[in-house]
Design a protein around this motif. Structure first.
Motif, PDB file in Angstrom:
ATOM      1  N   ARG A  71       0.814  -1.213   0.000  1.00  0.00           N
ATOM      2  CA  ARG A  71       0.000   0.000   0.000  1.00  0.00           C
ATOM      3  C   ARG A  71       0.852   1.268   0.000  1.00  0.00           C
ATOM      4  O   ARG A  71       0.338   2.342  -0.261  1.00  0.00           O
ATOM      5  CB  ARG A  71      -0.909   0.016   1.218  1.00  0.00           C
ATOM      6  N   PHE A  72       2.149   1.161   0.308  1.00  0.00           N
ATOM      7  CA  PHE A  72       2.933   2.380   0.489  1.00  0.00           C
ATOM      8  C   PHE A  72       4.344   2.331  -0.083  1.00  0.00           C
ATOM      9  O   PHE A  72       4.993   3.364  -0.225  1.00  0.00           O
ATOM     10  CB  PHE A  72       3.022   2.738   1.975  1.00  0.00           C
ATOM     11  N   ILE A  73       4.898   1.178  -0.423  1.00  0.00           N
ATOM     12  CA  ILE A  73       6.297   1.092  -0.848  1.00  0.00           C
ATOM     13  C   ILE A  73       6.522   1.835  -2.163  1.00  0.00           C
ATOM     14  O   ILE A  73       7.571   2.449  -2.373  1.00  0.00           O
ATOM     15  CB  ILE A  73       6.741  -0.387  -0.944  1.00  0.00           C
ATOM     16  N   GLY A  74       5.543   1.847  -3.052  1.00  0.00           N
ATOM     17  CA  GLY A  74       5.670   2.572  -4.317  1.00  0.00           C
ATOM     18  C   GLY A  74       5.900   4.060  -4.089  1.00  0.00           C
ATOM     19  O   GLY A  74       6.695   4.699  -4.793  1.00  0.00           O
ATOM     20  N   TYR A  75       5.227   4.619  -3.081  1.00  0.00           N
ATOM     21  CA  TYR A  75       5.410   6.038  -2.768  1.00  0.00           C
ATOM     22  C   TYR A  75       6.831   6.293  -2.257  1.00  0.00           C
ATOM     23  O   TYR A  75       7.453   7.299  -2.612  1.00  0.00           O
ATOM     24  CB  TYR A  75       4.390   6.506  -1.731  1.00  0.00           C
ATOM     25  N   PHE A  76       7.331   5.400  -1.424  1.00  0.00           N
ATOM     26  CA  PHE A  76       8.689   5.568  -0.905  1.00  0.00           C
ATOM     27  C   PHE A  76       9.729   5.454  -2.022  1.00  0.00           C
ATOM     28  O   PHE A  76      10.711   6.196  -2.046  1.00  0.00           O
ATOM     29  CB  PHE A  76       8.987   4.546   0.198  1.00  0.00           C
ATOM     30  N   ILE A  77       9.518   4.518  -2.939  1.00  0.00           N
ATOM     31  CA  ILE A  77      10.453   4.357  -4.056  1.00  0.00           C
ATOM     32  C   ILE A  77      10.459   5.615  -4.924  1.00  0.00           C
ATOM     33  O   ILE A  77      11.526   6.140  -5.281  1.00  0.00           O
ATOM     34  CB  ILE A  77      10.103   3.099  -4.881  1.00  0.00           C
ATOM     35  N   MET A  78       9.283   6.128  -5.254  1.00  0.00           N
ATOM     36  CA  MET A  78       9.204   7.351  -6.065  1.00  0.00           C
ATOM     37  C   MET A  78       9.816   8.540  -5.318  1.00  0.00           C
ATOM     38  O   MET A  78      10.517   9.359  -5.914  1.00  0.00           O
ATOM     39  CB  MET A  78       7.757   7.669  -6.435  1.00  0.00           C
ATOM     40  N   ALA A  79       9.567   8.636  -4.028  1.00  0.00           N
ATOM     41  CA  ALA A  79      10.157   9.726  -3.249  1.00  0.00           C
ATOM     42  C   ALA A  79      11.679   9.620  -3.251  1.00  0.00           C
ATOM     43  O   ALA A  79      12.384  10.631  -3.359  1.00  0.00           O
ATOM     44  CB  ALA A  79       9.616   9.701  -1.821  1.00  0.00           C
ATOM     45  N   GLY A  80      12.199   8.417  -3.156  1.00  0.00           N
ATOM     46  CA  GLY A  80      13.646   8.221  -3.199  1.00  0.00           C
ATOM     47  C   GLY A  80      14.232   8.618  -4.546  1.00  0.00           C
ATOM     48  O   GLY A  80      15.282   9.270  -4.614  1.00  0.00           O
ATOM     49  N   ILE A  81      13.544   8.226  -5.618  1.00  0.00           N
ATOM     50  CA  ILE A  81      14.025   8.587  -6.960  1.00  0.00           C
ATOM     51  C   ILE A  81      14.044  10.104  -7.128  1.00  0.00           C
ATOM     52  O   ILE A  81      15.030  10.684  -7.600  1.00  0.00           O
ATOM     53  CB  ILE A  81      13.153   7.909  -8.044  1.00  0.00           C
ATOM     54  N   ILE A  82      12.983  10.767  -6.735  1.00  0.00           N
ATOM     55  CA  ILE A  82      12.914  12.227  -6.848  1.00  0.00           C
ATOM     56  C   ILE A  82      13.942  12.881  -5.931  1.00  0.00           C
ATOM     57  O   ILE A  82      14.570  13.884  -6.286  1.00  0.00           O
ATOM     58  CB  ILE A  82      11.492  12.730  -6.525  1.00  0.00           C
ATOM     59  N   GLY A  83      14.150  12.318  -4.743  1.00  0.00           N
ATOM     60  CA  GLY A  83      15.163  12.856  -3.832  1.00  0.00           C
ATOM     61  C   GLY A  83      16.563  12.780  -4.422  1.00  0.00           C
ATOM     62  O   GLY A  83      17.319  13.751  -4.361  1.00  0.00           O
ATOM     63  N   VAL A  84      16.905  11.642  -4.993  1.00  0.00           N
ATOM     64  CA  VAL A  84      18.235  11.487  -5.605  1.00  0.00           C
ATOM     65  C   VAL A  84      18.385  12.440  -6.795  1.00  0.00           C
ATOM     66  O   VAL A  84      19.418  13.104  -6.948  1.00  0.00           O
ATOM     67  CB  VAL A  84      18.466  10.020  -6.038  1.00  0.00           C
ATOM     68  N   ALA A  85      17.351  12.534  -7.616  1.00  0.00           N
ATOM     69  CA  ALA A  85      17.399  13.448  -8.763  1.00  0.00           C
ATOM     70  C   ALA A  85      17.554  14.894  -8.298  1.00  0.00           C
ATOM     71  O   ALA A  85      18.302  15.674  -8.898  1.00  0.00           O
ATOM     72  CB  ALA A  85      16.147  13.285  -9.627  1.00  0.00           C
ATOM     73  N   SER A  86      16.879  15.261  -7.219  1.00  0.00           N
ATOM     74  CA  SER A  86      16.982  16.624  -6.689  1.00  0.00           C
ATOM     75  C   SER A  86      18.377  16.910  -6.155  1.00  0.00           C
ATOM     76  O   SER A  86      18.917  18.003  -6.363  1.00  0.00           O
ATOM     77  CB  SER A  86      15.956  16.846  -5.575  1.00  0.00           C
ATOM     78  N   ILE A  87      18.965  15.945  -5.472  1.00  0.00           N
ATOM     79  CA  ILE A  87      20.323  16.131  -4.945  1.00  0.00           C
ATOM     80  C   ILE A  87      21.317  16.291  -6.090  1.00  0.00           C
ATOM     81  O   ILE A  87      22.184  17.163  -6.061  1.00  0.00           O
ATOM     82  CB  ILE A  87      20.706  14.964  -4.016  1.00  0.00           C
ATOM     83  N   VAL A  88      21.189  15.452  -7.119  1.00  0.00           N
ATOM     84  CA  VAL A  88      22.086  15.557  -8.274  1.00  0.00           C
ATOM     85  C   VAL A  88      21.918  16.918  -8.947  1.00  0.00           C
ATOM     86  O   VAL A  88      22.907  17.581  -9.298  1.00  0.00           O
ATOM     87  CB  VAL A  88      21.827  14.407  -9.270  1.00  0.00           C
TER      88      VAL A  88
END
Length: 101
Positions: A71-88
């Motif tokens: 119910r929630f892991i997809g949101y965490f994965i997308m948040a992680g991807i966006i977080g890494v992209a934002s840091i880069v």
């Protein structure tokens, strides 16, 4: 007669300078209007892009949730991807120091 001709000359030069100043003011106003229109259009495009990206990420998160049967892991994965992209992206914006020193 020379005195009156000098007054007329001064008046003509004064009027010419006032006219030139008004022309410059109108040019500056026109340029500012063009810049404001461009900024407004850019804001609208960025807002539309942001909303589109938001819904794409939300749909991707929901799809990952279905695939992973969670119910929630997809949101965490997308948040992680966006977080890494934002840091880069953030690190690429920092000015680099000269390494030749």
């Amino acid at each position: 007669m020379g005195f009156f001709e000098n007054n007329r000359l001064v008046e003509l030069i004064t009027n010419y300078l006032k006219t030139q100043f008004e022309i410059i003011k109108l040019d500056i106003q026109e340029k500012l209007e063009e810049i404001l229109v461009r900024i407004f259009k850019l804001f609208l495009v960025a807002t539309g892009f942001g909303i589109t990206l938001f819904f794409l990420l939300l749909g991707g998160s929901e799809w990952l949730n279905q695939v992973l049967e969670s119910r929630f892991i997809g949101y965490f994965i997308m948040a992680g991807i966006i977080g890494v992209a934002s840091i880069v992206l953030f690190l690429s914006l920092k000015p680099r120091e000269n390494e030749s020193e």
